[in-house]
Design an enzyme around this catalytic site. Structure first.
Site, PDB file in Angstrom:
ATOM      1  N   HIS A 194      24.121 -14.092 -22.750  1.00 47.50           N
ATOM      2  CA  HIS A 194      23.363 -15.085 -24.694  1.00 47.50           C
ATOM      3  C   HIS A 194      24.227 -13.527 -25.412  1.00 47.50           C
ATOM      4  CE1 HIS A 194      20.586 -12.147 -22.622  1.00 47.50           C
ATOM      5  NE2 HIS A 194      20.338 -11.862 -23.624  1.00 47.50           N
ATOM      6  N   HIS A 199      25.993 -10.917 -23.028  1.00 41.72           N
ATOM      7  CA  HIS A 199      26.145 -10.126 -22.212  1.00 41.72           C
ATOM      8  C   HIS A 199      24.731 -10.810 -21.468  1.00 41.72           C
ATOM      9  CE1 HIS A 199      22.619  -9.006 -25.342  1.00 41.72           C
ATOM     10  NE2 HIS A 199      22.124  -8.932 -24.043  1.00 41.72           N
ATOM     11  N   ARG A 231      16.057   0.780 -25.958  1.00 44.93           N
ATOM     12  CA  ARG A 231      17.034   0.150 -26.308  1.00 44.93           C
ATOM     13  C   ARG A 231      16.833  -0.783 -27.961  1.00 44.93           C
ATOM     14  NH1 ARG A 231      19.147  -6.599 -25.489  1.00 44.93           N
ATOM     15  NH2 ARG A 231      19.835  -6.841 -27.943  1.00 44.93           N
TER      16      ARG A 231
END
Length: 315
Positions: free
Chosen positions: A137, A287, A302
């Site tokens: 995605h 990824h 993240r």
């Protein structure tokens, strides 16, 4: 099956799904000047995608000259890896802020309780919260303005497993046969979150979010404004259908494009170590987080950067 004969130049596959032999794509758009990097060391990880950067510490104090070289490296290599980055969350955030406005993921309140702020999010996976990102995605393509990029740092890593892979969607487009390019160049696709994030949400949450996040339409072939590079912009996680063609043709094209993107020649794979950072251009690569470490624990931090509205080819 098409059998490739030896050749001095790599042929263009006539069928990207029934071909073996040299699979060689340009790394950049034809008009991009490839220059050496003088302010850090760069080691390519594959011929087209992925480079490891050393010699700098990430944070908010990088010079304009270093940032300019990093921008060029990101466009050229799509995903950059930095080892031994023992930085604080504030440094992590400052590095992301240097690239643009930060993004609040609207679904973290349901998938990552207590992390709804625009900040570095801790993503912990273990036997109780299994890793479920093992699907190719681009991030948040169900949004009108999908993410520009993401900065992911490894905190705790399994003894083995838990790698992440990225696929070069520009190289994938370049290697398509001309007749396939002609079929998809001016098409749009519908993207939605309802079959992914929505599958695990309570109905009242779906009802609350749906008016703010309806299905969106993006070009199947996206044009990167800095370079004019054409990239594939459909993904198995969020793309629902290609518009303007029959359901059968939509399914045929999506199957072909997804299988094409799965070729290892288009991919780079990162084996994480603590304090490794991956920084990728969400516009130009997809990824996949390998979920092969259950029931071991994997903890990442993240943050994402707001993108712009995807633009396709003009007619």
């Amino acid at each position: 099956m098409t059998y490739a004969l030896p050749a001095t130049a790599a042929p263009t596959p006539t069928d990207p799904l029934a071909y073996f032999g040299p699979i060689i794509a340009p790394r950049t758009a034809a008009n991009m000047e490839v220059l050496p990097y003088e302010l850090f060391s760069l080691e390519p990880q594959t011929p087209t995608i992925g480079a490891e950067i050393s010699g700098i510490r990430l944070g908010g104090d990088l010079s304009d000259e270093v940032m300019a070289e990093l921008r060029r490296a990101l466009i050229e290599w799509k995903v950059l890896f930095f080892r031994d980055q023992n930085i604080e969350r504030a440094d992590h955030r400052a590095f992301a802020e240097a690239w643009g406005a930060l993004e609040q993921h609207p679904f973290y309140r349901y998938t990552q309780p207590g992390q709804s702020d625009v900040d570095v999010a801790t993503l912990a996976k273990d036997a109780a919260a299994v890793g479920a990102e093992n699907i190719w995605h681009n991030d948040v393509t169900w949004h009108e303005f999908p993410s520009f990029a993401a900065v992911l740092r490894a905190i705790e890593i399994p003894a083995v497993g838990g790698d992440t892979l990225w696929a070069d969607t520009g190289a994938a487009y370049d290697l398509l046969p001309d007749d396939i390019k002609a079929r998809i160049d001016h098409l749009e696709a519908e993207h939605d979150w309802i079959t992914s994030f929505g599958s695990g949400m309570p109905q009242d949450a779906i009802d609350t979010l749906r008016p703010n996040f309806p299905p969106v339409h993006h070009p199947v072939v996206r044009v990167i404004p800095e370079t004019g590079r054409r990239v594939l912009f459909v993904n198995v996680a969020f793309t629902q259908r290609i518009l303007g063609v029959s359901k059968e043709e939509s399914n045929e094209l999506l199957r072909l494009l997804y299988r094409h993107l799965m070729r290892p020649e288009l991919q780079v794979r990162l084996r994480w170590k603590p304090n490794t950072i991956a920084f990728w251009d969400n516009r130009t690569c997809q990824h996949y987080a390998s979920s092969d470490y259950y029931p071991a624990r994997r903890v990442m931090e993240r943050i994402s950067i707001v993108g712009d509205k995807p633009v396709g080819l003009s007619r």
